[in-house]
Design an enzyme around this catalytic site. Sequence first.
Site, PDB file in Angstrom:
ATOM      1  N   LYS A  11       0.827  -1.217   0.000  1.00 33.29           N
ATOM      2  CA  LYS A  11       0.000   0.000   0.000  1.00 33.29           C
ATOM      3  C   LYS A  11       0.861   1.267   0.000  1.00 33.29           C
ATOM      4  O   LYS A  11       2.075   1.220   0.208  1.00 33.29           O
ATOM      5  CB  LYS A  11      -0.931  -0.043   1.212  1.00 33.29           C
ATOM      6  CG  LYS A  11      -1.938  -1.204   1.156  1.00 33.29           C
ATOM      7  CD  LYS A  11      -2.945  -1.116   2.296  1.00 33.29           C
ATOM      8  CE  LYS A  11      -3.944  -2.258   2.219  1.00 33.29           C
ATOM      9  NZ  LYS A  11      -5.009  -2.129   3.248  1.00 33.29           N
ATOM     10  N   TYR A  51     -12.277  -2.083  -4.144  1.00 38.44           N
ATOM     11  CA  TYR A  51     -12.807  -2.234  -2.789  1.00 38.44           C
ATOM     12  C   TYR A  51     -14.334  -2.089  -2.753  1.00 38.44           C
ATOM     13  O   TYR A  51     -14.895  -1.740  -1.702  1.00 38.44           O
ATOM     14  CB  TYR A  51     -12.165  -1.203  -1.865  1.00 38.44           C
ATOM     15  CG  TYR A  51     -10.775  -1.590  -1.367  1.00 38.44           C
ATOM     16  CD1 TYR A  51     -10.592  -2.705  -0.549  1.00 38.44           C
ATOM     17  CD2 TYR A  51      -9.658  -0.828  -1.681  1.00 38.44           C
ATOM     18  CE1 TYR A  51      -9.339  -3.057  -0.065  1.00 38.44           C
ATOM     19  CE2 TYR A  51      -8.387  -1.174  -1.208  1.00 38.44           C
ATOM     20  CZ  TYR A  51      -8.248  -2.287  -0.392  1.00 38.44           C
ATOM     21  OH  TYR A  51      -7.004  -2.633   0.098  1.00 38.44           O
ATOM     22  N   ASN A 114      -1.948   0.117   6.822  1.00 33.75           N
ATOM     23  CA  ASN A 114      -1.530  -1.199   7.320  1.00 33.75           C
ATOM     24  C   ASN A 114      -0.668  -1.975   6.322  1.00 33.75           C
ATOM     25  O   ASN A 114      -0.565  -3.197   6.384  1.00 33.75           O
ATOM     26  CB  ASN A 114      -2.732  -2.007   7.814  1.00 33.75           C
ATOM     27  CG  ASN A 114      -3.679  -2.405   6.697  1.00 33.75           C
ATOM     28  OD1 ASN A 114      -3.524  -1.975   5.568  1.00 33.75           O
ATOM     29  ND2 ASN A 114      -4.651  -3.237   7.014  1.00 33.75           N
ATOM     30  N   HIS A 117      -2.273  -5.601   1.573  1.00 26.90           N
ATOM     31  CA  HIS A 117      -3.589  -6.214   1.379  1.00 26.90           C
ATOM     32  C   HIS A 117      -3.375  -7.638   0.901  1.00 26.90           C
ATOM     33  O   HIS A 117      -2.423  -7.913   0.162  1.00 26.90           O
ATOM     34  CB  HIS A 117      -4.405  -5.457   0.320  1.00 26.90           C
ATOM     35  CG  HIS A 117      -5.607  -6.233  -0.154  1.00 26.90           C
ATOM     36  ND1 HIS A 117      -6.800  -6.235   0.526  1.00 26.90           N
ATOM     37  CD2 HIS A 117      -5.767  -7.075  -1.212  1.00 26.90           C
ATOM     38  CE1 HIS A 117      -7.649  -7.035  -0.099  1.00 26.90           C
ATOM     39  NE2 HIS A 117      -7.057  -7.550  -1.161  1.00 26.90           N
ATOM     40  N   GLU A 128      -9.435 -11.025  -7.785  1.00 27.38           N
ATOM     41  CA  GLU A 128      -8.539  -9.884  -7.555  1.00 27.38           C
ATOM     42  C   GLU A 128      -7.311  -9.948  -8.472  1.00 27.38           C
ATOM     43  O   GLU A 128      -6.830  -8.910  -8.935  1.00 27.38           O
ATOM     44  CB  GLU A 128      -8.117  -9.847  -6.082  1.00 27.38           C
ATOM     45  CG  GLU A 128      -9.269  -9.493  -5.158  1.00 27.38           C
ATOM     46  CD  GLU A 128      -8.868  -9.365  -3.694  1.00 27.38           C
ATOM     47  OE1 GLU A 128      -9.745  -9.046  -2.886  1.00 27.38           O
ATOM     48  OE2 GLU A 128      -7.685  -9.573  -3.368  1.00 27.38           O
TER      49      GLU A 128
HETATM   50  P1  CMP Z   1      -7.537  -4.530   3.501  1.00 29.97           P
HETATM   51  O1  CMP Z   1      -7.166  -5.926   3.853  1.00 29.97           O
HETATM   52  O2  CMP Z   1      -6.847  -3.897   2.356  1.00 29.97           O
HETATM   53  O3  CMP Z   1      -9.128  -4.469   3.228  1.00 29.97           O
HETATM   54  C1  CMP Z   1      -9.910  -3.315   3.501  1.00 29.97           C
HETATM   55  C2  CMP Z   1      -9.143  -2.253   4.198  1.00 29.97           C
HETATM   56  O4  CMP Z   1      -9.904  -1.243   4.814  1.00 29.97           O
HETATM   57  C3  CMP Z   1      -8.368  -2.871   5.327  1.00 29.97           C
HETATM   58  O5  CMP Z   1      -7.301  -3.629   4.791  1.00 29.97           O
HETATM   59  C4  CMP Z   1      -7.961  -1.647   6.134  1.00 29.97           C
HETATM   60  O6  CMP Z   1      -6.709  -1.120   5.780  1.00 29.97           O
HETATM   61  C5  CMP Z   1      -9.018  -0.603   5.739  1.00 29.97           C
HETATM   62  N1  CMP Z   1      -9.722  -0.072   6.893  1.00 29.97           N
HETATM   63  C6  CMP Z   1      -9.737   1.215   7.259  1.00 29.97           C
HETATM   64  N2  CMP Z   1     -10.488   1.380   8.352  1.00 29.97           N
HETATM   65  C7  CMP Z   1     -10.978   0.158   8.686  1.00 29.97           C
HETATM   66  C8  CMP Z   1     -11.821  -0.320   9.734  1.00 29.97           C
HETATM   67  N3  CMP Z   1     -12.325   0.496  10.654  1.00 29.97           N
HETATM   68  N4  CMP Z   1     -12.096  -1.642   9.759  1.00 29.97           N
HETATM   69  C9  CMP Z   1     -11.588  -2.486   8.813  1.00 29.97           C
HETATM   70  N5  CMP Z   1     -10.783  -2.072   7.798  1.00 29.97           N
HETATM   71  C10 CMP Z   1     -10.488  -0.764   7.746  1.00 29.97           C
END
Ligand code: CMP
Length: 140
Positions: A11, A51, A114, A117, A128
């Site tokens: 990311k 998403y 984070n 993904h 995906e």
């Molecule tokens: P990812 O696995 O990429 O899938 C969806 C993303 O939404 C997740 O990682 C997080 O980085 C992001 N995200 C941001 N805020 C939240 C939240 N409150 N709960 C879950 N995912 C979140």
Amino acid sequence: MALERTLSILKPDATQRNITGQINAVLENAGFKIVAQKRLQLSAAQAGAFYAVHKERPFYGELVAFMTSGPVVVQVLERDNAVAAYRDVMGATNPANAAEGTIRKMFAESIERNSVHGSDSLENAANEIAFFFSGLEIVA
Ligand code: CMP
């Protein structure tokens, strides 16, 4: 165990801090082979479509804004049991809950920033991967 492929995204927080190589070293040491890879600047339409499953969630707008805030590296990982194994090595979505030794524990800054993904099922992995790559771009 079956050889599987899963989609990985490094990311914008990872590209901005120039730690994509450190993250991929963890993945290669865990037995993943990177069989496709490209660096992209996503548009809001592209990130929103990727998403779309989260469209109704309160964080959707911020997620799309973050995922378009800088380059991402999209890649296909191959390994036995790749989908579950990659989710294990990524760690919990929120780095505050991530186990020692996981990528998110080591590198993630917050639940949004984070670092990585990963696909959450074999079926979603196929969808995906097809979102970002043609068959010609995947070389095992
Ligand atoms: P990812 O696995 O990429 O899938 C969806 C993303 O939404 C997740 O990682 C997080 O980085 C992001 N995200 C941001 N805020 C939240 C939240 N409150 N709960 C879950 N995912 C979140």
